[in-house]
Enzyme design. Structure first.
Site, mmCIF file in Angstrom:
data_model
loop_
_atom_site.group_PDB
_atom_site.id
_atom_site.type_symbol
_atom_site.label_atom_id
_atom_site.label_comp_id
_atom_site.label_asym_id
_atom_site.label_seq_id
_atom_site.Cartn_x
_atom_site.Cartn_y
_atom_site.Cartn_z
ATOM 1 N N GLU A 40 -49.397 -5.588 -54.864
ATOM 2 C CA GLU A 40 -49.690 -4.501 -53.914
ATOM 3 C C GLU A 40 -51.200 -4.318 -53.834
ATOM 4 O O GLU A 40 -51.828 -3.791 -54.749
ATOM 5 C CB GLU A 40 -49.017 -3.196 -54.383
ATOM 6 N N ARG A 44 -57.556 1.050 -50.292
ATOM 7 C CA ARG A 44 -58.513 2.074 -50.730
ATOM 8 C C ARG A 44 -59.947 1.602 -50.723
ATOM 9 O O ARG A 44 -60.860 2.357 -51.003
ATOM 10 C CB ARG A 44 -58.169 2.514 -52.149
ATOM 11 N N LYS A 125 -40.772 4.777 -53.668
ATOM 12 C CA LYS A 125 -41.721 4.863 -54.775
ATOM 13 C C LYS A 125 -41.665 6.319 -55.241
ATOM 14 O O LYS A 125 -41.710 7.230 -54.409
ATOM 15 C CB LYS A 125 -43.091 4.493 -54.215
#
Ligand code: 3PG
Length: 211
Positions: A40, A44, A125
């Site tokens: 993943e 960011r 999640k």
């Protein structure tokens, strides 16, 4: 591949924050070498999208996804960059399970879980897992929501990952500990591979315990 199939490929999904695009391919190779193919790459950093593109094209054996996908436009953008799945810290307003790439949305409460079900999702999640009730929350969701499966992320470590993975409604866990920002900055690929190998071994330990 569906998000369910992707979640069952490995016990741990490394959450990656990559500052320098040049680190993407060696990092991806180090993780795959350690036995963790599902990656993943978060959005960011400004390099995030380019890292996804490079890893998806150049890291053999990797199933590259995108993290911190917070809008419909970003879900499309990461799909265009080659991401095989997307992860969001929460539910994206109006976004359904069907879309440009499989999506694993974050939830932290029963109400959010129900909103996710209404949008067609069954895989979530739990985020931030350590704040949203951790193992107790996942255990409590089992009875009212037997079809939901989780990937707890946030505060997960080698220490508590085995307990999470032992829960029947946990498919995998996510975390930054395998390849921290510091480890990536230091280009400590051997350390990343060693931690990946240890994390990949959790699946076998779990299987052995259940025999
Ligand atoms: C995430 O991005 O999903 C979390 O920030 C990862 O949390 P961790 O750093 O506690 O593993």
């Amino acid at each position: 591949m569906t998000i369910d199939e992707i979640m069952r490929l490995a016990p741990v999904i490394p959450v990656l924050i990559i500052e320098d695009e040049a680190d993407a391919v060696p990092l991806g190779r180090a993780l795959v070498a350690g036995g963790l193919p599902v990656l993943e790459v978060t959005l960011r950093t400004p390099a995030g999208l380019a890292c996804i593109r490079r890893m998806a094209a150049e890291v053999e054996g990797a199933v590259v996804g995108a993290g911190t996908v917070t809008t419909r436009a970003l879900r499309q953008a990461v799909a265009d960059a080659g991401a095989r799945f997307a992860v969001s810290p929460g539910l994206i307003e109006g976004e359904k399970a069907d879309g440009p790439t499989p999506l694993l949305p974050g939830i932290a409460t029963a109400t959010e879980l129900m909103a996710g079900f209404a949008a067609g999702f069954e895989r979530f999640k739990l985020f931030p897992a350590n704040v949203a009730g951790g193992m107790d929350a996942i255990k409590a969701f089992q009875s009212p929501f037997p079809d939901a499966r989780f990937c707890p992320t946030g505060g997960v470590s080698m220490k508590n990952a085995p307990d999470y993975l032992a829960l029947p409604n946990v498919a995998c866990v996510g975390g930054t500990w395998i390849a921290s920002v510091e480890a990536v900055r230091a280009r400590d690929w051997d350390g990343v591979t060693a931690r990946a190998r240890e994390a990949a071994g959790l699946a076998k330990a779990q299987a052995a315990a259940s025999r």
